[in-house]
Design a protein around this motif. Structure first.
Motif, PDB file in Angstrom:
ATOM      1  N   ARG A 150       0.781  -1.122  -0.159  1.00 50.86           N
ATOM      2  CA  ARG A 150      -0.014  -0.113  -0.068  1.00 50.86           C
ATOM      3  C   ARG A 150       0.820   1.135  -0.165  1.00 50.86           C
ATOM      4  NH1 ARG A 150      -5.444   0.092   1.222  1.00 50.86           N
ATOM      5  NH2 ARG A 150      -6.249  -1.912   1.800  1.00 50.86           N
ATOM      6  N   ALA A 151       0.197   2.332  -0.399  1.00 43.94           N
ATOM      7  CA  ALA A 151       1.029   3.582  -0.352  1.00 43.94           C
ATOM      8  C   ALA A 151       1.313   4.044   1.094  1.00 43.94           C
ATOM      9  CB  ALA A 151       0.384   4.752  -1.144  1.00 43.94           C
ATOM     10  N   ILE A 152       2.370   4.580   1.461  1.00 47.02           N
ATOM     11  CA  ILE A 152       2.785   4.926   2.887  1.00 47.02           C
ATOM     12  C   ILE A 152       1.680   5.847   3.363  1.00 47.02           C
ATOM     13  CG2 ILE A 152       4.313   6.212   4.358  1.00 47.02           C
ATOM     14  CD1 ILE A 152       6.645   4.791   2.936  1.00 47.02           C
ATOM     15  N   ASN A 171     -10.190  -5.503   7.061  1.00 46.22           N
ATOM     16  CA  ASN A 171      -9.577  -5.171   8.157  1.00 46.22           C
ATOM     17  C   ASN A 171      -8.422  -4.614   7.998  1.00 46.22           C
ATOM     18  OD1 ASN A 171     -11.498  -6.780   9.860  1.00 46.22           O
ATOM     19  ND2 ASN A 171     -10.209  -8.725   9.823  1.00 46.22           N
ATOM     20  N   ILE A 172      -7.616  -4.849   6.838  1.00 45.12           N
ATOM     21  CA  ILE A 172      -6.287  -4.021   6.449  1.00 45.12           C
ATOM     22  C   ILE A 172      -6.530  -2.766   6.076  1.00 45.12           C
ATOM     23  CG2 ILE A 172      -4.438  -3.763   4.959  1.00 45.12           C
ATOM     24  CD1 ILE A 172      -4.526  -6.990   4.976  1.00 45.12           C
ATOM     25  N   GLU A 173      -8.027  -2.590   5.421  1.00 48.30           N
ATOM     26  CA  GLU A 173      -8.416  -1.114   4.790  1.00 48.30           C
ATOM     27  C   GLU A 173      -8.903  -0.393   6.163  1.00 48.30           C
ATOM     28  OE1 GLU A 173      -9.235   1.811   2.433  1.00 48.30           O
ATOM     29  OE2 GLU A 173      -8.073   0.249   2.032  1.00 48.30           O
ATOM     30  N   ALA A 174      -9.462  -0.886   6.956  1.00 41.64           N
ATOM     31  CA  ALA A 174      -9.894  -0.126   8.237  1.00 41.64           C
ATOM     32  C   ALA A 174      -8.671   0.417   9.017  1.00 41.64           C
ATOM     33  CB  ALA A 174     -10.761  -1.114   9.083  1.00 41.64           C
ATOM     34  N   VAL A 175      -7.670  -0.394   9.101  1.00 44.66           N
ATOM     35  CA  VAL A 175      -6.567   0.295   9.753  1.00 44.66           C
ATOM     36  C   VAL A 175      -5.607   1.072   9.056  1.00 44.66           C
ATOM     37  CG1 VAL A 175      -4.275  -0.675  10.686  1.00 44.66           C
ATOM     38  CG2 VAL A 175      -6.254  -2.126  11.374  1.00 44.66           C
ATOM     39  N   TYR A 176      -5.656   0.924   7.569  1.00 41.58           N
ATOM     40  CA  TYR A 176      -5.113   1.802   6.867  1.00 41.58           C
ATOM     41  C   TYR A 176      -5.856   3.349   6.742  1.00 41.58           C
ATOM     42  CZ  TYR A 176      -3.053   3.674   2.594  1.00 41.58           C
ATOM     43  OH  TYR A 176      -2.233   4.542   1.645  1.00 41.58           O
ATOM     44  N   ARG A 177      -7.077   3.303   6.683  1.00 44.67           N
ATOM     45  CA  ARG A 177      -7.980   4.626   7.034  1.00 44.67           C
ATOM     46  C   ARG A 177      -7.505   5.245   8.163  1.00 44.67           C
ATOM     47  NH1 ARG A 177     -12.328   1.626   5.210  1.00 44.67           N
ATOM     48  NH2 ARG A 177     -13.176   1.718   7.284  1.00 44.67           N
ATOM     49  N   LEU A 178      -7.535   4.406   9.313  1.00 46.82           N
ATOM     50  CA  LEU A 178      -7.211   5.181  10.744  1.00 46.82           C
ATOM     51  C   LEU A 178      -5.726   5.841  10.573  1.00 46.82           C
ATOM     52  CD1 LEU A 178      -8.359   2.498  13.201  1.00 46.82           C
ATOM     53  CD2 LEU A 178      -9.158   4.531  12.626  1.00 46.82           C
TER      54      LEU A 178
END
Length: 324
Positions: free
Chosen positions: A107-109, A278-285
């Protein structure tokens, strides 16, 4: 390129040695990353010792998560181009200057994170998210007891618990380290060397903690069963104490609590759609700036063993990172 690799399993992590290797070109769907940072995690130590559930083929470089710059791309890669700043899930291979990584694992940083922060956030916060949201079903207003709160996954759980609206009680064996945890948002901090059962009961008016997050095991697990609330959820994250505990089944029967195992990575492998969510939820945070790892030490690649030793000796507060 240089890489720190394991050629034989051993309880002594000094078996890591620096190798010069040449990677093949990135395959279809892969990126070649010039790694700038790699987070150090407790499973890295267990893999070197042959004690982790995932046993990579020898020789291997530890390192579950890293961040760097895309150098080149394989056929079919569409989301990234050379020069992009990327964070990647590796499982192994992060203790190296370069790595070929599947595009799907990158994912992008997020936001303004530097390479070290980007490498340090995914595994810890994903573990906390899967544990508290998917497995523990932590509700706003409940009490969360976090053991090992000064470690990477523990401190992430403290922060995630506060984001979810819980009252957070954090424990550690060090008063000095607990000052950092308090500053990161814990409502209460307790030193486990003096016991915690009665203090937890006092803080919860005799009810006990609704959710207990335990990466420690051993005596901490045993005492946790004595201060958990009715309908409580005792989350098993790991056993950094070195002792895998047992519980007499009459305890959860009488007290009405559940003992729940948490493997964040396996959760996603078993249910890929939920894993991606789940990964997307953490990434959004992370993108929103609501989570940011606390990095207590940064080591160069040739001192990777020292970085691992810092975790092994429980000297770290938050995350330890290797920088290339």
């Amino acid at each position: 390129m240089r890489t720190m690799r394991v050629h034989e399993l051993s309880d002594d992590i000094d078996v890591l040695r620096m190798d010069e290797v040449e990677l093949p070109p990135p395959g279809a769907g892969e990126l070649r990353l010039r790694l700038k940072a790699c987070s150090v995690n407790f499973p890295d130590i267990l893999m070197v010792q042959g004690k982790y559930q995932f046993k990579p083929e020898l020789p291997f470089a530890p390192g579950m998560e890293g961040a760097g710059i895309v150098e080149s791309i394989g056929a079919g890669v569409t989301k990234f181009k050379p020069g992009d700043r990327v964070v990647a899930g590796l499982r192994t291979g992060g203790f190296a200057e370069e790595a070929n990584v599947a595009e799907a694992a990158c994912r992008a940083i997020p936001g303004a994170m530097d390479f070290a922060e980007a490498a340090a956030y995914p595994a810890a916060y994903l573990t906390a998210y899967v544990a508290l949201v998917c497995r523990g079903h932590l509700q706003k207003g409940e009490t969360l007891l976090v053991h090992g709160s000064t470690g990477g996954v523990g401190l992430a759980a403290v922060e995630m618990g506060k984001l979810l609206g819980a009252t957070v009680i954090a424990t550690s064996a060090s008063d000095e380290k607990l000052k950092v945890v308090k500053a990161r948002g814990a409502d209460h901090v307790l030193n486990v060397t003096r016991g915690f059962r009665e203090q937890v009961k006092e803080l919860t008016e005799g009810r006990g903690a609704d959710v207990i997050y335990d990466p420690v095991g051993g005596d901490v697990f045993d005492e946790s069963t004595r201060c958990i609330a009715w309908n409580g959820r005792l989350l098993i994250i790991g056993f950094t104490s070195g002792r895998i505990p047992t519980v007499s089944v009459n305890m959860p029967l009488i007290k009405g609590f559940s003992v729940i195992g948490v493997r964040a990575g396996e959760y996603g492998r078993r249910d890929p759609e939920a894993g991606r969510a789940n990964i997307e939820a953490v990434y959004r945070l992370a993108v929103e700036g609501k989570i940011k790892p606390h990095i207590c030490a940064r080591f160069p690649l040739d001192r990777a063993v020292d970085a691992m030793r810092m975790l092994q000796n429980r000297e770290a507060v938050g995350k330890v990172v290797i920088e290339m």
